[in-house]
Design a protein around this motif. Structure first.
Motif, PDB file in Angstrom:
ATOM      1  N   MET A  65     -15.393 -13.833  -3.886  1.00  0.00           N
ATOM      2  CA  MET A  65     -15.099 -14.427  -5.190  1.00  0.00           C
ATOM      3  C   MET A  65     -14.962 -15.942  -5.079  1.00  0.00           C
ATOM      4  O   MET A  65     -15.402 -16.691  -5.964  1.00  0.00           O
ATOM      5  N   ALA A  66     -14.375 -16.423  -3.981  1.00  0.00           N
ATOM      6  CA  ALA A  66     -14.270 -17.870  -3.767  1.00  0.00           C
ATOM      7  C   ALA A  66     -15.650 -18.497  -3.602  1.00  0.00           C
ATOM      8  O   ALA A  66     -15.956 -19.542  -4.203  1.00  0.00           O
ATOM      9  N   LEU A  67     -16.495 -17.866  -2.797  1.00  0.00           N
ATOM     10  CA  LEU A  67     -17.827 -18.416  -2.523  1.00  0.00           C
ATOM     11  C   LEU A  67     -18.722 -18.413  -3.760  1.00  0.00           C
ATOM     12  O   LEU A  67     -19.616 -19.253  -3.884  1.00  0.00           O
ATOM     13  N   THR A  68     -18.494 -17.477  -4.668  1.00  0.00           N
ATOM     14  CA  THR A  68     -19.300 -17.403  -5.889  1.00  0.00           C
ATOM     15  C   THR A  68     -18.632 -18.101  -7.070  1.00  0.00           C
ATOM     16  O   THR A  68     -19.206 -18.175  -8.152  1.00  0.00           O
ATOM     17  N   GLY A  69     -17.425 -18.605  -6.867  1.00  0.00           N
ATOM     18  CA  GLY A  69     -16.722 -19.288  -7.939  1.00  0.00           C
ATOM     19  C   GLY A  69     -16.346 -18.378  -9.094  1.00  0.00           C
ATOM     20  O   GLY A  69     -16.282 -18.821 -10.246  1.00  0.00           O
ATOM     21  N   SER A  70     -16.077 -17.115  -8.799  1.00  0.00           N
ATOM     22  CA  SER A  70     -15.794 -16.133  -9.844  1.00  0.00           C
ATOM     23  C   SER A  70     -14.288 -15.996 -10.064  1.00  0.00           C
ATOM     24  O   SER A  70     -13.526 -15.904  -9.106  1.00  0.00           O
ATOM     25  N   PRO A  71     -13.840 -15.944 -11.309  1.00  0.00           N
ATOM     26  CA  PRO A  71     -12.402 -15.823 -11.579  1.00  0.00           C
ATOM     27  C   PRO A  71     -11.893 -14.405 -11.338  1.00  0.00           C
ATOM     28  O   PRO A  71     -12.599 -13.427 -11.582  1.00  0.00           O
ATOM     29  N   PHE A  72     -10.685 -14.308 -10.844  1.00  0.00           N
ATOM     30  CA  PHE A  72     -10.041 -13.009 -10.657  1.00  0.00           C
ATOM     31  C   PHE A  72      -8.553 -13.234 -10.475  1.00  0.00           C
ATOM     32  O   PHE A  72      -8.093 -14.358 -10.244  1.00  0.00           O
ATOM     33  N   GLU A  73      -7.793 -12.161 -10.588  1.00  0.00           N
ATOM     34  CA  GLU A  73      -6.358 -12.201 -10.346  1.00  0.00           C
ATOM     35  C   GLU A  73      -6.059 -11.443  -9.075  1.00  0.00           C
ATOM     36  O   GLU A  73      -6.533 -10.316  -8.894  1.00  0.00           O
ATOM     37  N   HIS A  74      -5.279 -12.055  -8.198  1.00  0.00           N
ATOM     38  CA  HIS A  74      -4.828 -11.375  -6.984  1.00  0.00           C
ATOM     39  C   HIS A  74      -3.479 -10.740  -7.246  1.00  0.00           C
ATOM     40  O   HIS A  74      -2.552 -11.396  -7.743  1.00  0.00           O
ATOM     41  N   VAL A  75      -3.348  -9.455  -6.915  1.00  0.00           N
ATOM     42  CA  VAL A  75      -2.078  -8.742  -7.039  1.00  0.00           C
ATOM     43  C   VAL A  75      -1.676  -8.270  -5.654  1.00  0.00           C
ATOM     44  O   VAL A  75      -2.377  -7.453  -5.045  1.00  0.00           O
ATOM     45  N   GLU A  76      -0.571  -8.798  -5.141  1.00  0.00           N
ATOM     46  CA  GLU A  76      -0.162  -8.491  -3.779  1.00  0.00           C
ATOM     47  C   GLU A  76       0.440  -7.089  -3.681  1.00  0.00           C
ATOM     48  O   GLU A  76       1.368  -6.727  -4.401  1.00  0.00           O
TER      49      GLU A  76
ATOM     50  N   ALA B 143     -18.298 -23.525   6.600  1.00  0.00           N
ATOM     51  CA  ALA B 143     -18.887 -24.704   5.963  1.00  0.00           C
ATOM     52  C   ALA B 143     -19.559 -24.378   4.630  1.00  0.00           C
ATOM     53  O   ALA B 143     -20.034 -25.295   3.935  1.00  0.00           O
ATOM     54  N   LEU B 144     -19.602 -23.096   4.249  1.00  0.00           N
ATOM     55  CA  LEU B 144     -20.252 -22.724   2.996  1.00  0.00           C
ATOM     56  C   LEU B 144     -19.481 -23.287   1.812  1.00  0.00           C
ATOM     57  O   LEU B 144     -18.246 -23.296   1.805  1.00  0.00           O
ATOM     58  N   PRO B 145     -20.187 -23.762   0.782  1.00  0.00           N
ATOM     59  CA  PRO B 145     -19.507 -24.283  -0.413  1.00  0.00           C
ATOM     60  C   PRO B 145     -18.606 -23.224  -1.039  1.00  0.00           C
ATOM     61  O   PRO B 145     -19.018 -22.080  -1.231  1.00  0.00           O
ATOM     62  N   GLY B 146     -17.380 -23.596  -1.314  1.00  0.00           N
ATOM     63  CA  GLY B 146     -16.437 -22.680  -1.935  1.00  0.00           C
ATOM     64  C   GLY B 146     -15.598 -21.891  -0.951  1.00  0.00           C
ATOM     65  O   GLY B 146     -14.705 -21.148  -1.372  1.00  0.00           O
ATOM     66  N   PHE B 147     -15.860 -22.026   0.348  1.00  0.00           N
ATOM     67  CA  PHE B 147     -15.109 -21.246   1.341  1.00  0.00           C
ATOM     68  C   PHE B 147     -13.613 -21.489   1.213  1.00  0.00           C
ATOM     69  O   PHE B 147     -13.159 -22.611   1.010  1.00  0.00           O
ATOM     70  N   LYS B 148     -12.835 -20.397   1.343  1.00  0.00           N
ATOM     71  CA  LYS B 148     -11.380 -20.480   1.351  1.00  0.00           C
ATOM     72  C   LYS B 148     -10.838 -19.635   2.501  1.00  0.00           C
ATOM     73  O   LYS B 148     -11.400 -18.601   2.840  1.00  0.00           O
ATOM     74  N   PRO B 149      -9.742 -20.065   3.118  1.00  0.00           N
ATOM     75  CA  PRO B 149      -9.150 -19.309   4.238  1.00  0.00           C
ATOM     76  C   PRO B 149      -8.456 -18.044   3.737  1.00  0.00           C
ATOM     77  O   PRO B 149      -8.260 -17.830   2.548  1.00  0.00           O
ATOM     78  N   LYS B 150      -8.029 -17.209   4.679  1.00  0.00           N
ATOM     79  CA  LYS B 150      -7.477 -15.890   4.361  1.00  0.00           C
ATOM     80  C   LYS B 150      -6.238 -15.961   3.483  1.00  0.00           C
ATOM     81  O   LYS B 150      -6.024 -15.085   2.636  1.00  0.00           O
ATOM     82  N   GLU B 151      -5.416 -16.985   3.656  1.00  0.00           N
ATOM     83  CA  GLU B 151      -4.173 -17.053   2.897  1.00  0.00           C
ATOM     84  C   GLU B 151      -4.372 -17.520   1.449  1.00  0.00           C
ATOM     85  O   GLU B 151      -3.432 -17.539   0.655  1.00  0.00           O
ATOM     86  N   TRP B 152      -5.613 -17.844   1.091  1.00  0.00           N
ATOM     87  CA  TRP B 152      -5.876 -18.356  -0.265  1.00  0.00           C
ATOM     88  C   TRP B 152      -5.819 -17.259  -1.319  1.00  0.00           C
ATOM     89  O   TRP B 152      -6.253 -16.129  -1.092  1.00  0.00           O
ATOM     90  N   THR B 153      -5.266 -17.611  -2.458  1.00  0.00           N
ATOM     91  CA  THR B 153      -5.353 -16.798  -3.670  1.00  0.00           C
ATOM     92  C   THR B 153      -5.718 -17.731  -4.820  1.00  0.00           C
ATOM     93  O   THR B 153      -5.555 -18.950  -4.697  1.00  0.00           O
ATOM     94  N   PRO B 154      -6.187 -17.201  -5.946  1.00  0.00           N
ATOM     95  CA  PRO B 154      -6.565 -18.088  -7.069  1.00  0.00           C
ATOM     96  C   PRO B 154      -5.425 -18.967  -7.558  1.00  0.00           C
ATOM     97  O   PRO B 154      -5.676 -20.042  -8.103  1.00  0.00           O
ATOM     98  N   ALA B 155      -4.195 -18.527  -7.365  1.00  0.00           N
ATOM     99  CA  ALA B 155      -3.057 -19.295  -7.848  1.00  0.00           C
ATOM    100  C   ALA B 155      -2.483 -20.211  -6.774  1.00  0.00           C
ATOM    101  O   ALA B 155      -1.537 -20.944  -7.026  1.00  0.00           O
ATOM    102  N   GLY B 156      -3.080 -20.147  -5.566  1.00  0.00           N
ATOM    103  CA  GLY B 156      -2.480 -20.904  -4.472  1.00  0.00           C
ATOM    104  C   GLY B 156      -3.458 -21.800  -3.757  1.00  0.00           C
ATOM    105  O   GLY B 156      -4.589 -21.949  -4.128  1.00  0.00           O
TER     106      GLY B 156
END
Length: 205
Positions: free
Chosen positions: A20-31, A192-205
């Motif tokens: 979802m990060a790499l495609t720039g798609s919105p979503f909600e993460h629920v832990e 290095a891919l555009p939009g990459f986010k590490p494991k601890e990332w969430t849409p709100a963080g």
């Protein structure tokens, strides 16, 4: 909006978040956590009888479990699913490899190492076996990446997203990635891919 129920420390749960990060798609993460019993409630089991994360909730209220199935659903129509039938089959080949050869050794050995509640299962025999099988899987990956930038060719696909999380965390399970130069170079390319986010990332963080 799409919701992804998952545990931040889980590689399987990271896979759909990364896509979802790499495609720039919105979503909600629920832990949710499989470690505290929250996935064993009647409500959660009604959504996924297996009682595991990740779990995808569609906008119409339907649910989809299993990281590979979720990746295939979310990847539909994106550049991470090859248009060519052969390349698409190669993508699936590596996704099956991840589930059947890679995860049962590398992810399991990491879990036995880092989670206190799994220590009792970390017998010397099991640790030896998972180390040997994990290194064999890394050798297969290293050879494959000697001929292409990514697992299904010169462009990243769902296969790379499936294989990235537990390979990236392999050192936490006692694996030495130093000898696997093609794998370590591939990890850098994914990061290095555009939009990459590490494991601890969430849409709100």
């Amino acid at each position: 909006m799409l919701r992804i129920y998952g545990m931040l420390d889980s590689g399987n749960c990271y896979k759909p978040r990364l896509l979802m990060a790499l495609t720039g798609s919105p979503f909600e993460h629920v832990e949710f956590s499989t470690r505290d019993g929250s996935t064993r409630t009647d409500t959660f089991l009604g959504r996924n009888p297996i009682g595991q994360c990740p779990l995808l909730e569609l906008e119409d209220g339907r649910f989809l479990a299993e990281s590979g199935a979720i990746l295939n659903y979310l990847g539909e129509g994106t550049d991470f699913v090859p248009a060519d039938p052969y390349d698409r089959a190669r993508m699936l080949q590596w996704m099956f490899f991840e589930q059947n050869q890679h995860e049962p050794a590398i992810a399991v050995r990491r879990a036995l190492t880092v989670y206190p509640e799994r220590k009792a299962a970390a017998t010397p025999e099991r640790m030896k076996t998972t180390l040997e099988r994990g290194n064999s899987a890394l050798e297969v990956m290293d050879r494959a990446l000697g001929g292409s930038a990514f697992f299904a060719g010169e462009r990243p696909s769902l296969a790379d997203i499936a294989l990235y999380p537990y390979t990236r965390d392999a050192a936490e399970g006692g694996f030495d990635l130093g000898p696997f130069r093609e794998v370590t170079a591939w990890l850098t390319r994914v990061e290095a891919l555009p939009g990459f986010k590490p494991k601890e990332w969430t849409p709100a963080g």
